[in-house]
Design a protein around this motif. Structure first.
Motif, short mmCIF file in Angstrom:
data_model
loop_
_atom_site.label_atom_id
_atom_site.label_comp_id
_atom_site.label_asym_id
_atom_site.label_seq_id
_atom_site.Cartn_x
_atom_site.Cartn_y
_atom_site.Cartn_z
N ALA A 15 33.33 -55.13 -30.68
CA ALA A 15 33.66 -55.00 -32.10
C ALA A 15 34.03 -53.56 -32.44
CB ALA A 15 32.46 -55.45 -32.94
N ALA A 16 33.32 -52.59 -31.88
CA ALA A 16 33.60 -51.19 -32.16
C ALA A 16 35.00 -50.80 -31.67
CB ALA A 16 32.55 -50.30 -31.52
N ILE A 17 35.36 -51.25 -30.46
CA ILE A 17 36.69 -50.98 -29.93
C ILE A 17 37.76 -51.62 -30.83
CG2 ILE A 17 38.26 -51.39 -28.00
CD1 ILE A 17 35.77 -51.28 -26.17
N THR A 18 37.48 -52.84 -31.28
CA THR A 18 38.42 -53.56 -32.15
C THR A 18 38.62 -52.82 -33.47
OG1 THR A 18 37.72 -55.66 -31.18
CG2 THR A 18 38.87 -55.75 -33.29
N ILE A 19 37.54 -52.24 -33.99
CA ILE A 19 37.65 -51.47 -35.24
C ILE A 19 38.62 -50.32 -35.06
CG2 ILE A 19 36.40 -49.88 -36.75
CD1 ILE A 19 33.97 -51.74 -36.46
N GLY A 20 38.49 -49.60 -33.94
CA GLY A 20 39.39 -48.48 -33.69
C GLY A 20 40.83 -48.92 -33.59
N ILE A 21 41.09 -49.99 -32.83
CA ILE A 21 42.46 -50.48 -32.67
C ILE A 21 43.02 -50.95 -34.02
CG2 ILE A 21 43.87 -52.28 -31.61
CD1 ILE A 21 42.01 -52.16 -29.19
N SER A 22 42.21 -51.64 -34.80
CA SER A 22 42.69 -52.15 -36.08
C SER A 22 43.07 -51.02 -37.04
CB SER A 22 41.63 -53.05 -36.73
OG SER A 22 40.55 -52.29 -37.23
N LYS A 23 42.39 -49.90 -36.92
CA LYS A 23 42.67 -48.78 -37.83
C LYS A 23 43.99 -48.09 -37.53
CE LYS A 23 39.34 -48.65 -40.79
NZ LYS A 23 39.61 -48.71 -42.24
N THR A 24 44.42 -48.11 -36.28
CA THR A 24 45.62 -47.36 -35.92
C THR A 24 46.79 -48.22 -35.45
OG1 THR A 24 44.70 -47.01 -33.70
CG2 THR A 24 44.33 -45.28 -35.33
N ALA A 25 46.57 -49.54 -35.32
CA ALA A 25 47.67 -50.38 -34.82
C ALA A 25 47.77 -51.73 -35.50
CB ALA A 25 47.53 -50.59 -33.31
N ASP A 206 24.90 -47.02 -34.99
CA ASP A 206 26.28 -46.60 -35.23
C ASP A 206 26.62 -45.34 -34.42
OD1 ASP A 206 26.93 -48.69 -36.84
OD2 ASP A 206 26.74 -47.61 -38.73
N ALA A 207 25.65 -44.45 -34.25
CA ALA A 207 25.89 -43.25 -33.45
C ALA A 207 26.23 -43.61 -32.00
CB ALA A 207 24.68 -42.33 -33.51
N VAL A 208 25.58 -44.66 -31.49
CA VAL A 208 25.85 -45.11 -30.12
C VAL A 208 27.24 -45.75 -30.03
CG1 VAL A 208 25.14 -46.75 -28.34
CG2 VAL A 208 23.42 -45.40 -29.55
N LEU A 209 27.63 -46.49 -31.06
CA LEU A 209 28.90 -47.24 -31.03
C LEU A 209 30.11 -46.41 -31.42
CD1 LEU A 209 27.65 -50.56 -32.69
CD2 LEU A 209 28.15 -50.20 -30.27
N ALA A 210 29.91 -45.31 -32.12
CA ALA A 210 31.03 -44.51 -32.64
C ALA A 210 32.03 -44.07 -31.56
CB ALA A 210 30.51 -43.30 -33.40
N PRO A 211 31.59 -43.63 -30.35
CA PRO A 211 32.57 -43.23 -29.33
C PRO A 211 33.52 -44.37 -28.94
CG PRO A 211 30.41 -42.38 -28.76
CD PRO A 211 30.21 -43.31 -29.92
N LEU A 212 33.06 -45.61 -29.01
CA LEU A 212 33.93 -46.74 -28.69
C LEU A 212 35.00 -46.93 -29.77
CD1 LEU A 212 31.28 -49.29 -27.37
CD2 LEU A 212 32.82 -47.83 -26.05
N VAL A 213 34.64 -46.64 -31.02
CA VAL A 213 35.64 -46.69 -32.09
C VAL A 213 36.72 -45.65 -31.83
CG1 VAL A 213 36.04 -46.40 -34.57
CG2 VAL A 213 33.93 -47.51 -33.76
N VAL A 214 36.31 -44.45 -31.42
CA VAL A 214 37.27 -43.38 -31.13
C VAL A 214 38.22 -43.81 -30.01
CG1 VAL A 214 37.52 -41.03 -30.28
CG2 VAL A 214 35.69 -41.57 -31.89
#
Length: 249
Positions: A15-25, A206-214
């Motif tokens: 889900a964290a990776i998906t959040i990052g992709i959704s924000k930029t693509a 969230d601190a643990v998951l944040a790098p995956l969002v990046v």
């Protein structure tokens, strides 16, 4: 830190990776993240936990697309969005989780239907300039966008339908969305904090998951450069339909 099983952490990581992709693509793609967070965490907690990760993604979306925003569109949407946020806050405080999810699902399906109907009546060659939708259209989508983003972080699909309905090109779509949600997500923080939805365990998770969002955001920037307008539109609509179906079920 919440005590979660390995499969639950894996779901949150995806889900964290998906959040990052959704924000930029892929605006609207965060609906998958909503589904995964809601499957692992209590509904209200998942809304708050996702909000902080969405804000991490907002930073990268602004870095990539800040110069492409259509500010007249944002100003046109603002009054209706504020009304939707206030209505969503009241609904979140009073309604049960099941009612909230089903209401959003119905709204999304209605927005898809209206958008597809409008697109059938217009030829792309005769499309209006980006962000040229009338006040009535902006009012309807803005109110629903504010409402759904407050109660479930699900404003992305609604606003994606608005930008598609106004024939917004990809770069302007992404730039305007970036500023829209960066501002809205900041506004939402005190509302959710007032409901006590940011306890220390949520912040640590969230601190643990944040790098995956990046990582997802950086991958999304590269992906966006390879998407043509027609494929982009189809992906956004498909993701919105899938999200609406999930919320209804």
């Amino acid at each position: 830190m919440p005590e979660l099983l390995p499969w639950a952490w894996a779901a949150l990581g995806i889900a964290a990776i998906t959040i990052g992709i959704s924000k930029t693509a892929l605006p609207g793609g965060s609906i998958l993240a909503i589904a995964l967070f809601a499957a692992v965490l209590p509904a209200r907690t998942s809304t708050a936990a996702m909000l902080l990760l969405l804000m991490v993604g907002d930073v990268f979306a602004l870095i990539a697309y800040r110069r492409h925003a259509h500010w007249l569109t944002l100003l046109r949407l603002a009054p209706a969005v504020v009304a939707g946020l206030l209505a969503g806050f009241a609904f979140l405080a009073l309604a049960g989780d099941g009612i909230v999810r089903r209401a959003i699902g119905v709204i999304l399906l209605l927005m898809i239907g209206v958008t597809l109907w409008r697109r059938r009546r217009q030829d792309r060659a005769d499309a209006a300039p980006p962000g040229s939708g009338g006040l009535l259209l902006a009012g309807a989508y803005g109110t629903l966008g504010g409402f759904t983003t407050m109660v479930a972080n699900a404003g992305g699909p609604v606003m994606s339908m608005y930008f598609l309905a106004t024939r917004t090109p990809v770069q302007v779509f992404l730039g305007t969305s970036a500023w829209f949600f960066a501002i809205i997500n900041l506004v939402k923080v005190p509302f959710l904090a007032g409901l006590g939805l940011f306890p220390p365990p949520v912040l640590l998770m969230d601190a643990v998951l944040a790098p995956l969002v990046v990582g997802g955001a950086l991958a999304g920037i590269r992906l966006a450069k390879r998407l043509d307008q027609r494929l982009f539109d189809r992906i956004v609509i498909a993701l919105t339909v899938a999200g609406a179906a999930y919320l209804l079920l």
